[in-house]
Every structure is written in structure tokens, then in C-alpha cells.
Design an enzyme around this catalytic site. Structure first.
Site, PDB file in Angstrom:
ATOM      1  N   ARG A  69       0.853  -1.189   0.000  1.00 29.30           N
ATOM      2  CA  ARG A  69       0.000   0.000   0.000  1.00 29.30           C
ATOM      3  C   ARG A  69       0.891   1.243   0.000  1.00 29.30           C
ATOM      4  O   ARG A  69       1.651   1.474   0.947  1.00 29.30           O
ATOM      5  CB  ARG A  69      -0.906   0.002   1.245  1.00 29.30           C
ATOM      6  CG  ARG A  69      -1.695   1.281   1.392  1.00 29.30           C
ATOM      7  CD  ARG A  69      -2.648   1.242   2.597  1.00 29.30           C
ATOM      8  NE  ARG A  69      -3.353   2.507   2.689  1.00 29.30           N
ATOM      9  CZ  ARG A  69      -3.267   3.363   3.706  1.00 29.30           C
ATOM     10  NH1 ARG A  69      -2.519   3.088   4.771  1.00 29.30           N
ATOM     11  NH2 ARG A  69      -3.932   4.500   3.693  1.00 29.30           N
ATOM     12  N   HIS A 113      -3.096  10.903   0.796  1.00 28.67           N
ATOM     13  CA  HIS A 113      -2.536  10.681   2.137  1.00 28.67           C
ATOM     14  C   HIS A 113      -1.942  12.022   2.613  1.00 28.67           C
ATOM     15  O   HIS A 113      -0.755  12.134   2.888  1.00 28.67           O
ATOM     16  CB  HIS A 113      -1.497   9.560   2.108  1.00 28.67           C
ATOM     17  CG  HIS A 113      -1.231   8.927   3.444  1.00 28.67           C
ATOM     18  ND1 HIS A 113      -1.310   7.566   3.663  1.00 28.67           N
ATOM     19  CD2 HIS A 113      -0.865   9.462   4.635  1.00 28.67           C
ATOM     20  CE1 HIS A 113      -1.008   7.301   4.927  1.00 28.67           C
ATOM     21  NE2 HIS A 113      -0.725   8.437   5.540  1.00 28.67           N
ATOM     22  N   ASN A 157      -6.916   8.567   3.021  1.00 29.61           N
ATOM     23  CA  ASN A 157      -6.329   8.001   4.233  1.00 29.61           C
ATOM     24  C   ASN A 157      -6.747   8.829   5.440  1.00 29.61           C
ATOM     25  O   ASN A 157      -6.450  10.026   5.511  1.00 29.61           O
ATOM     26  CB  ASN A 157      -4.803   8.001   4.168  1.00 29.61           C
ATOM     27  CG  ASN A 157      -4.201   7.474   5.472  1.00 29.61           C
ATOM     28  OD1 ASN A 157      -4.297   6.289   5.754  1.00 29.61           O
ATOM     29  ND2 ASN A 157      -3.625   8.356   6.293  1.00 29.61           N
ATOM     30  N   GLU A 158      -7.458   8.218   6.369  1.00 31.48           N
ATOM     31  CA  GLU A 158      -7.765   8.823   7.665  1.00 31.48           C
ATOM     32  C   GLU A 158      -8.281  10.257   7.585  1.00 31.48           C
ATOM     33  O   GLU A 158      -7.647  11.179   8.120  1.00 31.48           O
ATOM     34  CB  GLU A 158      -6.519   8.789   8.564  1.00 31.48           C
ATOM     35  CG  GLU A 158      -5.984   7.399   8.820  1.00 31.48           C
ATOM     36  CD  GLU A 158      -4.882   7.377   9.894  1.00 31.48           C
ATOM     37  OE1 GLU A 158      -4.414   8.459  10.290  1.00 31.48           O
ATOM     38  OE2 GLU A 158      -4.509   6.294  10.333  1.00 31.48           O
ATOM     39  N   ASN A 282      -7.364   1.657   9.846  1.00 28.72           N
ATOM     40  CA  ASN A 282      -6.058   1.823  10.481  1.00 28.72           C
ATOM     41  C   ASN A 282      -6.276   1.801  11.986  1.00 28.72           C
ATOM     42  O   ASN A 282      -7.064   2.582  12.511  1.00 28.72           O
ATOM     43  CB  ASN A 282      -5.412   3.158  10.097  1.00 28.72           C
ATOM     44  CG  ASN A 282      -5.017   3.205   8.620  1.00 28.72           C
ATOM     45  OD1 ASN A 282      -5.111   2.203   7.915  1.00 28.72           O
ATOM     46  ND2 ASN A 282      -4.573   4.361   8.176  1.00 28.72           N
ATOM     47  N   TYR A 284      -4.373   1.805  15.801  1.00 32.32           N
ATOM     48  CA  TYR A 284      -3.175   1.964  16.627  1.00 32.32           C
ATOM     49  C   TYR A 284      -3.440   1.706  18.108  1.00 32.32           C
ATOM     50  O   TYR A 284      -2.657   1.054  18.770  1.00 32.32           O
ATOM     51  CB  TYR A 284      -2.545   3.355  16.404  1.00 32.32           C
ATOM     52  CG  TYR A 284      -1.874   3.426  15.044  1.00 32.32           C
ATOM     53  CD1 TYR A 284      -0.576   2.956  14.863  1.00 32.32           C
ATOM     54  CD2 TYR A 284      -2.552   3.888  13.927  1.00 32.32           C
ATOM     55  CE1 TYR A 284       0.036   2.955  13.619  1.00 32.32           C
ATOM     56  CE2 TYR A 284      -1.948   3.892  12.667  1.00 32.32           C
ATOM     57  CZ  TYR A 284      -0.660   3.422  12.519  1.00 32.32           C
ATOM     58  OH  TYR A 284      -0.068   3.410  11.295  1.00 32.32           O
ATOM     59  N   GLU A 344      -3.400  -0.265   8.063  1.00 33.49           N
ATOM     60  CA  GLU A 344      -2.225   0.143   8.852  1.00 33.49           C
ATOM     61  C   GLU A 344      -2.339  -0.409  10.255  1.00 33.49           C
ATOM     62  O   GLU A 344      -3.412  -0.377  10.862  1.00 33.49           O
ATOM     63  CB  GLU A 344      -2.111   1.675   9.011  1.00 33.49           C
ATOM     64  CG  GLU A 344      -1.616   2.402   7.808  1.00 33.49           C
ATOM     65  CD  GLU A 344      -1.528   3.918   8.030  1.00 33.49           C
ATOM     66  OE1 GLU A 344      -1.340   4.350   9.194  1.00 33.49           O
ATOM     67  OE2 GLU A 344      -1.660   4.644   7.053  1.00 33.49           O
ATOM     68  N   GLU A 398       7.777  10.986  10.174  1.00 38.02           N
ATOM     69  CA  GLU A 398       6.561  10.812  10.965  1.00 38.02           C
ATOM     70  C   GLU A 398       5.918  12.178  11.270  1.00 38.02           C
ATOM     71  O   GLU A 398       5.798  12.601  12.411  1.00 38.02           O
ATOM     72  CB  GLU A 398       6.869  10.004  12.232  1.00 38.02           C
ATOM     73  CG  GLU A 398       5.706   9.780  13.184  1.00 38.02           C
ATOM     74  CD  GLU A 398       4.416   9.228  12.560  1.00 38.02           C
ATOM     75  OE1 GLU A 398       4.500   8.425  11.612  1.00 38.02           O
ATOM     76  OE2 GLU A 398       3.338   9.626  13.021  1.00 38.02           O
ATOM     77  N   TRP A 399       5.512  12.882  10.215  1.00 40.80           N
ATOM     78  CA  TRP A 399       4.735  14.121  10.329  1.00 40.80           C
ATOM     79  C   TRP A 399       5.339  15.089  11.353  1.00 40.80           C
ATOM     80  O   TRP A 399       6.533  15.375  11.258  1.00 40.80           O
ATOM     81  CB  TRP A 399       3.263  13.775  10.609  1.00 40.80           C
ATOM     82  CG  TRP A 399       2.713  12.777   9.608  1.00 40.80           C
ATOM     83  CD1 TRP A 399       2.267  11.510   9.866  1.00 40.80           C
ATOM     84  CD2 TRP A 399       2.572  12.949   8.177  1.00 40.80           C
ATOM     85  NE1 TRP A 399       1.852  10.897   8.696  1.00 40.80           N
ATOM     86  CE2 TRP A 399       2.020  11.748   7.656  1.00 40.80           C
ATOM     87  CE3 TRP A 399       2.840  13.999   7.288  1.00 40.80           C
ATOM     88  CZ2 TRP A 399       1.758  11.572   6.283  1.00 40.80           C
ATOM     89  CZ3 TRP A 399       2.565  13.825   5.933  1.00 40.80           C
ATOM     90  CH2 TRP A 399       2.029  12.626   5.451  1.00 40.80           C
TER      91      TRP A 399
HETATM   92  C1  PNW Z   1      -1.374   7.365  10.695  1.00 43.20           C
HETATM   93  N1  PNW Z   1      -3.223   9.540  16.492  1.00 43.20           N
HETATM   94  O1  PNW Z   1      -1.531   8.613  11.317  1.00 43.20           O
HETATM   95  C2  PNW Z   1      -1.004   7.729   9.288  1.00 43.20           C
HETATM   96  O2  PNW Z   1      -1.856   7.186   8.311  1.00 43.20           O
HETATM   97  C3  PNW Z   1       0.434   7.506   8.961  1.00 43.20           C
HETATM   98  O3  PNW Z   1       0.799   8.372   7.907  1.00 43.20           O
HETATM   99  C4  PNW Z   1       1.277   7.690  10.205  1.00 43.20           C
HETATM  100  O4  PNW Z   1       2.650   7.679   9.933  1.00 43.20           O
HETATM  101  C5  PNW Z   1       0.901   6.578  11.165  1.00 43.20           C
HETATM  102  O5  PNW Z   1      -0.492   6.573  11.424  1.00 43.20           O
HETATM  103  C6  PNW Z   1       1.641   6.639  12.490  1.00 43.20           C
HETATM  104  O6  PNW Z   1       1.337   7.832  13.172  1.00 43.20           O
HETATM  105  C7  PNW Z   1      -1.940   8.773  12.612  1.00 43.20           C
HETATM  106  O7  PNW Z   1      -2.729  10.504  17.126  1.00 43.20           O
HETATM  107  C8  PNW Z   1      -1.538   9.923  13.257  1.00 43.20           C
HETATM  108  O8  PNW Z   1      -4.088   8.802  17.012  1.00 43.20           O
HETATM  109  C9  PNW Z   1      -1.963  10.159  14.537  1.00 43.20           C
HETATM  110  C10 PNW Z   1      -2.795   9.265  15.179  1.00 43.20           C
HETATM  111  C11 PNW Z   1      -3.196   8.113  14.539  1.00 43.20           C
HETATM  112  C12 PNW Z   1      -2.764   7.870  13.241  1.00 43.20           C
END
Ligand code: PNW
Length: 438
Positions: A69, A113, A157-158, A282, A284, A344, A398-399
Site C-alpha cells: 500500500r 494521504h 487516508n484517515e 487503520n 493503533y 495500517e 513521521e509528520w
Molecule cells: C497514521 N493519532 O496517522 C497515518 O496514516 C500515517 O501516515 C502515520 O505515519 C501513522 O499513522 C503513524 O502515526 C496517525 O494521534 C496519526 O491517534 C496520529 C494518530 C493516529 C494515526
């Protein structure tokens, strides 16, 4: 075939921001503004994937994944947002897709994205309804070129994270701080999804998905006000994005003092609720909320998830939250839920090679092992899960954290661009080889 993959995004890995006619994106602008990204890091070079993509495809082939992806950089294709198409930009993805196909890896392309062309931001970005139509034009252009070889397309994406960090809190590009007034940025992204899905299909796309960031929401206590807070957070984070796409309606927003979704017009929901071939999720971590201490603009506040290990980012590690999320989606949407792809899942660790050159990321192995087991458990409970993509193939940009958070299965030494597969890469290769499904 169950899809085992890795995931990346254009601005996070490509670099080559001024090459071959690429236009600027909102992230070029944002990252170069002092104080926005930790340590002043930018995606100018990132993992130099634009030049090293072939080596990266080889790494994936050796890992044994059968899908990848990636996201397409909109400003590489349309440097000024609309009008002239940049042939060199299309050429890059053409080569990448050919390389993936030759390696037996199924390409799954994300259209957006987060790296909107700056030219479109200058016209209002996602607060401007026209951006949804621009996205459909862009979708048609890339599908016309790539859909003969790219079977899986992901529109957004998100959109939740993009709305909250980009438009409500300002910690991501384009850096606006509008709080709840950011909601039109959600609606216009969803409209962009619907219009792009139609354009993708009109140009031969096989499977069309949207990827939402989802979280199980836990109330901090059984008290009535905490339960109400949890429901409100669930509406904002999950249902605001899943309901219109799957059910053709927005959830009740009265907890936010709204009687309708801002910016919604007649006909929009029909456009947004396109039939989907899959829902990308996605995951986390779960989220725990309680009633706000002093009632401000939001009907909840974060109560923190405690009692679990955390990643380098400080995010709690709760593998069973993924099972809970997936079975919860099935319970909520029933027949309206298409096949699910975990697009993800992964974790950040402070990985560095030891004296032997090995990156021994045991924490990531435990993380992936637990989450893959959670997918298996959800499947055993009847959820139709078709794929699992690890975030991420490589350590990358990472942003707002810059290069300080490492999510890769492969370590990147940014000074030399040397790639070193971590212990988790070798573990995953054996896991995939051992069993075709989670
Ligand atoms: C995702 N949160 O972003 C993105 O799709 C990716 O580009 C990023 O690198 C990855 O997760 C890891 O951070 C997120 O704060 C950013 O909950 C922030 C959050 C969740 C996902």
C-alpha cells in the site's frame, strides 16, 4: 488470497520534492515553517524512495509480502492542482507499479494521504467544496494510467486525523486551528471520496476502498455522563466517517450542538455512499474518555488508557482492541460492512543497530504478533478480514515528529540512506511463510 502487506505514504518516504516537475504540497509549506515539525525536519529527502524504489521493492519481495500500500503524490501528477498533467509524475508510479507486478506484489494505491497540492490549499483546501471535484479529476487521471495494473484503490487516508490535526488543532498541514468549525473539511473529503470512487470506476479501477482511522472507545466509568462522553467521541472519531460511507447518513451530532452536518447539501450523501469493495481500517490504540471537567466546546475529554505497555510515541499497546474494533464494526454495520482490510497497524520504537549491526526490535515483534492474533480472533468471530498491512516498510518522516519516531520493519540510516532489515522484518517473513492467513 489474504493480503499481507506493508504500507507507506508519498510525503513520508519519497523525497525528491523539486524533481521532475512535482508541484508543492501543503506539507512542503508546513514543514518549512519554523516550529511546526520537531527539530525542523522536512520531507525534502525523506527515504529518497523516489530514487531507491527498486531497492525497496526488492526488500518487500524478500520479506514475502504479496501486497504493498503506497500513496500517490497529488502534486506530482497535478503540480498546480488542476489543468496540466505532469507526465514525469505519472511515469514514476508507472515504473513503481511495473516493478511491483514483476515481483508478484499486488499494488494498492491511496489517492490522498494528506499531501494536497499547495495550489488547491491556496483556493481554500478542504474547506472549499470544489476540492472534492478536483480530487475526482485527479482520480480519473491516475486510474486511466494505472488501473490496468493496480487492482486496489483507496481514496482517502484517515480523513478524521487529517481534519483534526490539519484543520481543528493545526499540528499537521495545513495548520489551521478551527476546532469544531473544521467539520466542513471532513464533509468535503468524504464528498471527494464519493466523486473519486465514481471516477476510479469509470476509468477501470477494480476494487475501491476508503481507509478510516478507527478506535474502540472506552468510557472511564459506568457513570451516565462518562457513557455519554464515550458515545460522543465514538460519533466524532468513528461514526462520522463510517456511517455516511456505509449507511448514507451522518450520525446524530446533537452532542456537539449541531442539528446537521455543516456544508452538507442535497445529493451529497448519495454521492458519498458509493458501493465499496472493502473498508480500510487503520488501528493503533483504543481511546478512553470521560465527561469534560468544565463543559467547554467538546462533550468529552481524554481520560488516558493506563495499565498497558506503551510505544516510543507513548501510545498504549492493546492488541485486543483490534479484535474489539473489528467485531464492533460487524455488530454495528452488519450486512452493510464490506470486507475489511487492516490498512495500517504498527508501532514506533527507538530502534538503532547494535554493535553487531542487528536491530533487535523485540517490542515490535510482540506488537505485531499480538495484533495479528487479534485479527485471527476477529475472523474466527465472523468478521471478513482480507488483508493486514504493517505500518511501515521503512522508518520514515513521521509528520510533526519528523524522523524522531521509527515505525519501520526496515531501519533507515538517514545520513547514508542505508536500509537494514530489523529483527521484526525477519520475524514477519517467517510468520507469512508459515501461514497464508492470520
Ligand atoms: C497514521 N493519532 O496517522 C497515518 O496514516 C500515517 O501516515 C502515520 O505515519 C501513522 O499513522 C503513524 O502515526 C496517525 O494521534 C496519526 O491517534 C496520529 C494518530 C493516529 C494515526
Amino acid at each position: 488470497m489474504f493480503l499481507w502487506g506493508t504500507a507507506t505514504a508519498s510525503y513520508q518516504i519519497e523525497g525528491a520534492v523539486a524533481e521532475d516537475g512535482r508541484g508543492r504540497s501543503v506539507w512542503d509549506t508546513f514543514a518549512h515553517e519554523p516550529g511546526k515539525v520537531k527539530d525542523g525536519h522536512t520531507g525534502d529527502v525523506a527515504c529518497d524512495h523516489y530514487h531507491r524504489w527498486s531497492e525497496d521493492v526488492t526488500l518487500m519481495a524478500a520479506l514475502g509480502v504479496n501486497s504493498y500500500r503506497f500513496s500517490i503524490s497529488w502534486p506530482r501528477i497535478l503540480p498546480s492542482g488542476h489543468g496540466a498533467v505532469n507526465e514525469a509524475g505519472l511515469g514514476f508510479y508507472d515504473r513503481l507499479v511495473d516493478g511491483l507486478c514483476a515481483a508478484g506484489i499486488v499494488p494498492a494505491a491511496t489517492l490522498f494521504h494528506w499531501d494536497l497540492p499547495q495550489a488547491l490549499e491556496d483556493e481554500g483546501g478542504w474547506l472549499n467544496r470544489d476540492t472534492a471535484s478536483r480530487m475526482a479529476e485527479y482520480a480519473g487521471i491516475v486510474a486511466a494510467r494505472l488501473a490496468d495494473r493496480v487492482p486496489i484503490w483507496i481514496t482517502l487516508n484517515e480523513p478524521f486525523i487529517h481534519m483534526v490535526f490539519g484543520y481543528a488543532l493545526g499540528t499537521h498541514a495545513p495548520g489551521r486551528t478551527m476546532f469544531l468549525d473544521a467539520l466542513p473539511a471532513a464533509h468535503h473529503q468524504l464528498l471527494g471520496h464519493g466523486l473519486a470512487a465514481q471516477a476510479l470506476r469509470a476509468h477501470g479501477a477494480g476494487q475501491v476502498l476508503v481507509t478510516n482511522n478507527c478506535t474502540p472507545v472506552w468510557a472511564a466509568s459506568g457513570a451516565e455522563e462518562d457513557l455519554r462522553a464515550a458515545e460522543a467521541y465514538d460519533v466524532l472519531h468513528n461514526r462520522l466517517f463510517n456511517d455516511p460511507v456505509l449507511l448514507g447518513r451522518y450520525p446524530d451530532l446533537s452532542a456537539f450542538g449541531l442539528d446537521a452536518m455543516p456544508a452538507l447539501r442535497d445529493g451529497d450523501l448519495a454521492a458519498i455512499a458509493q458501493p465499496l469493495d472493502g473498508l480500510g481500517i487503520n488501528y493503533y490504540n483504543p481511546t478512553r474518555v470521560r465527561a469534560p471537567g468544565d463543559p467547554g466546546i467538546l462533550p468529552f475529554e481524554d481520560a488516558g488508557v493506563t495499565g498497558h505497555p506503551t510505544t516510543a510515541f507513548g501510545w498504549p499497546v492493546v492488541p485486543d482492541g483490534l479484535r474489539e474494533l473489528l467485531t464492533g464494526l460487524k455488530a454495528r454495520y452488519g450486512e452493510a460492512l464490506p470486507p475489511v482490510y487492516v490498512t495500517e497497524n504498527g508501532c514506533s520504537q527507538a530502534d538503532e543497530p547494535g554493535p553487531d549491526g542487528v536491530v533487535d526490535d523485540q517490542g515490535r515483534i510482540a506488537f505485531l504478533d499480538g495484533h495479528i492474533a487479534a485479527v485471527a480472533a476477529a475472523m474466527a468471530e465472523g468478521v471478513d478480514v482480507r488483508g493486514y498491512f504493517v505500518w511501515s516498510l521503512l522508518d520514515n518522516f513521521e509528520w510533526a515528529e519528523g524522523y524522531n519516531q521509527r515505525f519501520g520493519l526496515v531501519h533507515v540510516d538517514y545520513a547514508t540512506q542505508r536500509r537494514t532489515p530489523k529483527a521484526s522484518y525477519h520475524w514477519l517473513r517467517e510468520r507469512i511463510a508459515a501461514r497464508a492467513t492470520p
